[in-house]
Scaffold this motif. Sequence first.
Motif, PDB file in Angstrom:
ATOM      1  N   HIS A 136       0.895  -1.236   0.117  1.00 33.88           N
ATOM      2  CA  HIS A 136      -0.142   0.288   0.022  1.00 33.88           C
ATOM      3  C   HIS A 136       0.842   1.256  -0.063  1.00 33.88           C
ATOM      4  CE1 HIS A 136      -3.136  -2.774   1.319  1.00 33.88           C
ATOM      5  NE2 HIS A 136      -3.782  -2.070   0.312  1.00 33.88           N
ATOM      6  N   ARG A 137       0.379   2.056  -0.967  1.00 30.62           N
ATOM      7  CA  ARG A 137       1.255   3.333  -0.744  1.00 30.62           C
ATOM      8  C   ARG A 137       0.577   4.226  -0.146  1.00 30.62           C
ATOM      9  NH1 ARG A 137      -0.094   4.056  -6.985  1.00 30.62           N
ATOM     10  NH2 ARG A 137      -1.447   2.522  -6.289  1.00 30.62           N
ATOM     11  N   GLY A 170       1.080   7.921  -1.753  1.00 33.05           N
ATOM     12  CA  GLY A 170       1.636   8.144  -2.758  1.00 33.05           C
ATOM     13  C   GLY A 170       0.971   7.829  -3.992  1.00 33.05           C
ATOM     14  N   ASP A 199      -8.089   8.079  -0.060  1.00 28.24           N
ATOM     15  CA  ASP A 199      -7.594   8.872  -1.043  1.00 28.24           C
ATOM     16  C   ASP A 199      -7.730   7.804  -2.473  1.00 28.24           C
ATOM     17  OD1 ASP A 199      -4.387  10.565  -1.691  1.00 28.24           O
ATOM     18  OD2 ASP A 199      -6.129  10.147  -3.073  1.00 28.24           O
ATOM     19  N   THR A 212      -4.610   7.994  -5.290  1.00 32.77           N
ATOM     20  CA  THR A 212      -3.394   7.141  -5.095  1.00 32.77           C
ATOM     21  C   THR A 212      -3.658   5.720  -5.010  1.00 32.77           C
ATOM     22  OG1 THR A 212      -3.613   7.792  -2.776  1.00 32.77           O
ATOM     23  CG2 THR A 212      -2.473   9.541  -3.940  1.00 32.77           C
ATOM     24  N   GLY A 213      -4.955   5.499  -4.766  1.00 33.55           N
ATOM     25  CA  GLY A 213      -5.276   3.889  -4.637  1.00 33.55           C
ATOM     26  C   GLY A 213      -5.063   3.421  -3.130  1.00 33.55           C
ATOM     27  N   PHE A 214      -4.895   4.679  -2.202  1.00 30.13           N
ATOM     28  CA  PHE A 214      -4.848   4.077  -0.791  1.00 30.13           C
ATOM     29  C   PHE A 214      -5.923   4.077  -0.175  1.00 30.13           C
ATOM     30  CE2 PHE A 214      -4.422   5.746   3.778  1.00 30.13           C
ATOM     31  CZ  PHE A 214      -4.100   4.454   4.093  1.00 30.13           C
ATOM     32  N   ASN A 215      -6.372   2.963   0.400  1.00 30.64           N
ATOM     33  CA  ASN A 215      -7.707   2.740   0.882  1.00 30.64           C
ATOM     34  C   ASN A 215      -7.268   2.054   2.138  1.00 30.64           C
ATOM     35  OD1 ASN A 215     -10.162   1.390   1.875  1.00 30.64           O
ATOM     36  ND2 ASN A 215     -10.884   1.184  -0.218  1.00 30.64           N
ATOM     37  N   ARG A 270      -9.787  -2.252  -2.141  1.00 33.94           N
ATOM     38  CA  ARG A 270      -9.638  -1.901  -3.321  1.00 33.94           C
ATOM     39  C   ARG A 270     -10.214  -2.875  -4.389  1.00 33.94           C
ATOM     40  NH1 ARG A 270      -3.571  -1.353  -3.972  1.00 33.94           N
ATOM     41  NH2 ARG A 270      -4.019  -3.298  -2.605  1.00 33.94           N
TER      42      ARG A 270
END
Lengths: 167, 167
Positions: A163-164, A167, B3, B6-9, B14
Motif C-alpha cells: 500500500h502506498r 503516494g 484517497d 493514489t489508490g490508498f484505501n 480496493r
Amino acid sequence: MTDVKTGFNPLFLREEELRQGIELLFFAYRDFTAEPDAILADYGFGRAHHRVIYFVGRHPGITVSDLLEILRITKQSLSRVLGQLVMEKFITQRPGLRDRRQRLLELTEKGIELERQLTERQRARIARAYREAGAEAVDGFRKVLLGLVEEADRARFPSRSPHRRGG
Amino acid sequence: MTDVKTGFNPLFLREEELRQGIELLFFAYRDFTAEPDAILADYGFGRAHHRVIYFVGRHPGITVSDLLEILRITKQSLSRVLGQLVMEKFITQRPGLRDRRQRLLELTEKGIELERQLTERQRARIARAYREAGAEAVDGFRKVLLGLVEEADRARFPSRSPHRRGG
DNA sequence: TTTTTACGTCAGTCATGTTGACATATATGA
DNA sequence: TCATATATGTCAACATGACTGACGTAAAAA
C-alpha cells in the motif's frame, strides 16, 4: 518426532484440521455463489453465464480459446452460453486484428451493467469477510488459496504491491 | 479520508484486491474438485455423490433432512443420488431409535473406502497448500473463509484448540 | 384422533456439462 | 503456392444434477 497420541503434529496437518479446510471451501463456495445465482435466474441465466460475463468483463478482448482455458469446459458447452449472451446483446464479438480467425469478446453496456450487478454481491461479501478478518488474515487467505490453484494458473495472481500511503 | 487517486484505501478493499479474491475462489475450487471428479467418473458417479459420501462419512448417522440442509438441494435431487449409493451398497440406512421415521445414514466399508480415496486427494492438496503457506496463513485462510459462510453455518467450525506441545 | 413431520416417489423440465463428427476461414510453414 | 495447422463454429446425442409440483406413507406430536 510426531506424537500421534497427543495430537501434536509439527506440520499442523491433523485430519480434523484438513477436513475443516475442505468443508470451509464447500460452505464458502456454496454461499458465495447463492446470491448471484438468484439474480441470474431473473434473466433466465445460470452460473455458467456469470462465469463468462465475469471473465469477459475482466479481460476485455479475450479470445474464445483463452476463455476456454480459464473455464476448463468444452467449446460446445461454452458455445451455447456465449451464443445466448451475444444474441441477447450482453457480449459483442469482433475479429482479431493480427489474427482475423479470433473472435475477441467484450461486454456491451448492458453486459457491464449485469456484470456489475452480479459481482457487486460477491464483492460485498468478500469485502465484509476481509474487513472482519483483518489485513493479515487476508494475506493468509490469498496465500493458501493460491497454493490450491494449479501451478500453471498461479501467474494470474501477481503479488500485491504494498500500500502506498499517500503516494 | 480515503484517497482514491493514489489508490490508498485504509480498509484494504480496493477493487483489484476484491476481484483477485473472487478469482482465487473460482480457480481454487475448480482445481480442488477436478481430481475427485476424475475418480468419480470411474464409478459412474458425479460430484453430487461425492458430497453425499463426504458428509455421511463426516457425520455417521446423519438424517436425510440434516443432509438436505447442508447440501441446500431438494429432497428429489438428493433422492436420486442417495438411492444409487444405497443400491450400490456404499451407504446403509437404518431407522432412528427415538424417531423411527428417520433414516439414519452411514457409510459401508465400501463407502468408507471410496470416501477415503476421494478425500485423500483433496486432503493432500490442502495439506500441501497449508504446509507451503505456514500456520499463520492457515489461520487467516480459515478466518476469511468463515466470514464468507452464512452466519447460520459458522457454528459448524469450532475454533481450534491450541496445539498441545507434548501432551 | 387429528395434525404435523420425515421421508419417499412419480413425472416433467431445465441448465450445464460431455463426446464425436464435420465445416469454414485464416494463418503458417515447407 | 500448396499443404497443414489453428481458431472457431455447428449439429447431434447424451448424462448429470438441479428444479417444481403433486401425491403417498408411516410415525410422532398435539
